[in-house]
Motif scaffolding. Structure first.
Motif, PDB file in Angstrom:
ATOM      1  N   ILE A 160       0.345  -0.796  -0.128  1.00  0.00           N
ATOM      2  CA  ILE A 160      -0.089  -0.030   0.063  1.00  0.00           C
ATOM      3  C   ILE A 160       0.917   1.139   0.818  1.00  0.00           C
ATOM      4  N   GLY A 161       0.775   2.164  -0.994  1.00  0.00           N
ATOM      5  CA  GLY A 161       2.148   2.905  -0.971  1.00  0.00           C
ATOM      6  C   GLY A 161       3.482   2.959  -1.436  1.00  0.00           C
ATOM      7  N   GLY A 162       3.390   2.020  -1.187  1.00  0.00           N
ATOM      8  CA  GLY A 162       4.904   1.352  -1.668  1.00  0.00           C
ATOM      9  C   GLY A 162       5.857   0.253  -0.384  1.00  0.00           C
ATOM     10  N   LYS A 163       4.409   0.195   0.533  1.00  0.00           N
ATOM     11  CA  LYS A 163       5.000   0.004   1.408  1.00  0.00           C
ATOM     12  C   LYS A 163       3.709  -2.017   1.679  1.00  0.00           C
ATOM     13  N   PRO A 164       5.025  -2.725   2.198  1.00  0.00           N
ATOM     14  CA  PRO A 164       4.437  -3.684   2.432  1.00  0.00           C
ATOM     15  C   PRO A 164       3.686  -4.231   3.156  1.00  0.00           C
ATOM     16  N   VAL A 165       2.741  -4.825   2.867  1.00  0.00           N
ATOM     17  CA  VAL A 165       1.485  -4.903   4.310  1.00  0.00           C
ATOM     18  C   VAL A 165       0.948  -6.658   4.356  1.00  0.00           C
ATOM     19  N   LEU A 166       0.559  -6.613   5.522  1.00  0.00           N
ATOM     20  CA  LEU A 166      -0.242  -8.056   5.772  1.00  0.00           C
ATOM     21  C   LEU A 166      -1.853  -7.080   5.836  1.00  0.00           C
ATOM     22  N   LEU A 167      -2.892  -7.688   5.021  1.00  0.00           N
ATOM     23  CA  LEU A 167      -4.365  -7.664   6.125  1.00  0.00           C
ATOM     24  C   LEU A 167      -4.375  -9.640   6.317  1.00  0.00           C
ATOM     25  N   LEU A 168      -5.110  -8.260   7.726  1.00  0.00           N
ATOM     26  CA  LEU A 168      -5.801 -10.540   7.853  1.00  0.00           C
ATOM     27  C   LEU A 168      -7.621 -10.156   7.563  1.00  0.00           C
ATOM     28  N   SER A 169      -8.253  -9.957   6.662  1.00  0.00           N
ATOM     29  CA  SER A 169      -9.448  -9.550   6.449  1.00  0.00           C
ATOM     30  C   SER A 169     -10.147 -10.839   7.428  1.00  0.00           C
ATOM     31  N   GLY A 170     -11.043 -10.789   8.332  1.00  0.00           N
ATOM     32  CA  GLY A 170     -11.235 -12.140   9.290  1.00  0.00           C
ATOM     33  C   GLY A 170     -11.224 -12.106  10.613  1.00  0.00           C
ATOM     34  N   ARG A 171     -11.487 -12.193  11.334  1.00  0.00           N
ATOM     35  CA  ARG A 171     -11.136 -12.443  12.792  1.00  0.00           C
ATOM     36  C   ARG A 171     -12.044 -13.333  13.234  1.00  0.00           C
TER      37      ARG A 171
END
Ligand code: HPA
Length: 265
Positions: free
Chosen positions: A65-76
């Protein structure tokens, strides 16, 4: 057998995210902000709990996102699903092991303040654990006595507030009170919550922040307001309303967090 961590590292393909986001009910739209997304279903990740709650997809989405590596957890998973306040612990431990340093949580919440209308977004500055439980119950060494004075990281809060300002989106700050759910609150409970100093109520996030602090992660959290608290308007509350309303504030939150992540150190 491959561990969840092995599977995610493979999917990351050299990307090393330091920021992870947990997406709340109906807030899965945030994955659209991820560039070059790679998706892994929780069912492919040993130890990852599968949520039975509609509106929670149950997948890890990695990318930038905007060049930054990210990890999204969709669902908890929530405490109210099985009575386990530490249900997200295996997930957060995997994140920690992967080198995640910053944990940003999102949720849908009920507002206790007239001016905090459905569709608005609130930055959580502190919380009240009103559930009567704690995800660290049973931990045996002194590490369980986690300080919660600065549970919501001031640097992350500042980055998120500045991002909201730059996007021209109003972002209130307030106190989130954790009720166990899954039933919604009564009007009397909502009156009590207001007297006790809460600005919003919800059924998640607090156990994850406690676990996040236990694991040494810097935490921040934002609520998307989907409704007024029980008894404030006269209508009945429902999960259908939560799911319908979440994407409205969710779009604002997407813009705020997209910029905030791009601006993060
Ligand atoms: N109460 C608890 N949780 C919620 C609410 C609420 O009013 N709205 C969305 N999640």
């Amino acid at each position: 057998m491959k561990t969840a961590s092995d599977v995610i590292v493979e999917a990351l393909n050299g990307l090393v995210p330091r920021v992870a986001l947990v997406l709340g009910s109906g807030l899965g739209g945030l994955v659209d902000a991820v560039e070059d997304p790679v998706r892994v279903s929780y069912s492919k990740l040993p130890g990852f709990p599968e949520s039975g709650v509609s509106g929670h997809a149950g997948e890890v989405v990695a990318g930038t996102i905007g060049g930054k590596p990210v990890l999204l957890l969709s669902g908890r998973v929530h405490y109210y699903e099985k009575g386990d306040a530490a249900a997200m612990r295996p997930v957060l431990e995997v994140l920690k092991g992967l080198g995640i340093e910053k944990l940003i949580l999102t949720n849908a919440a009920g507002s206790l303040r007239e001016e905090l209308a459905p569709g608005s977004v609130m930055l959580i500055e502190d919380h009240i654990n009103f559930s009567g439980t704690n995800p660290l119950i049973g931990e045996e060494d002194d590490a369980r006595f986690v300080g919660m004075t600065s549970a919501y990281d001031s640097g992350l809060r500042e980055t998120i507030s500045k991002a909201a300002e730059a996007e021209g989106i109003a972002l209130d700050a307030g106190v989130y009170m954790w009720f166990s759910g899954p039933s919604f609150e009564t009007p009397a409970e909502i009156r009590m919550a207001r007297i006790m100093g809460a600005d919003a109520v919800g059924m998640s996030t607090v156990p994850e922040v406690i676990l996040g602090r236990f694991l040494g992660l810097a935490c921040a959290a934002c609520s998307v307001i989907t409704n007024y608290g029980a008894g404030m308007t006269g209508g009945e509350l429902s999960h259908a309303e939560t799911k319908d309303m979440a994407p409205i504030g969710g779009k604002k939150l997407q813009a705020i967090l997209t910029r905030a992540i791009a601006d993060m150190q």
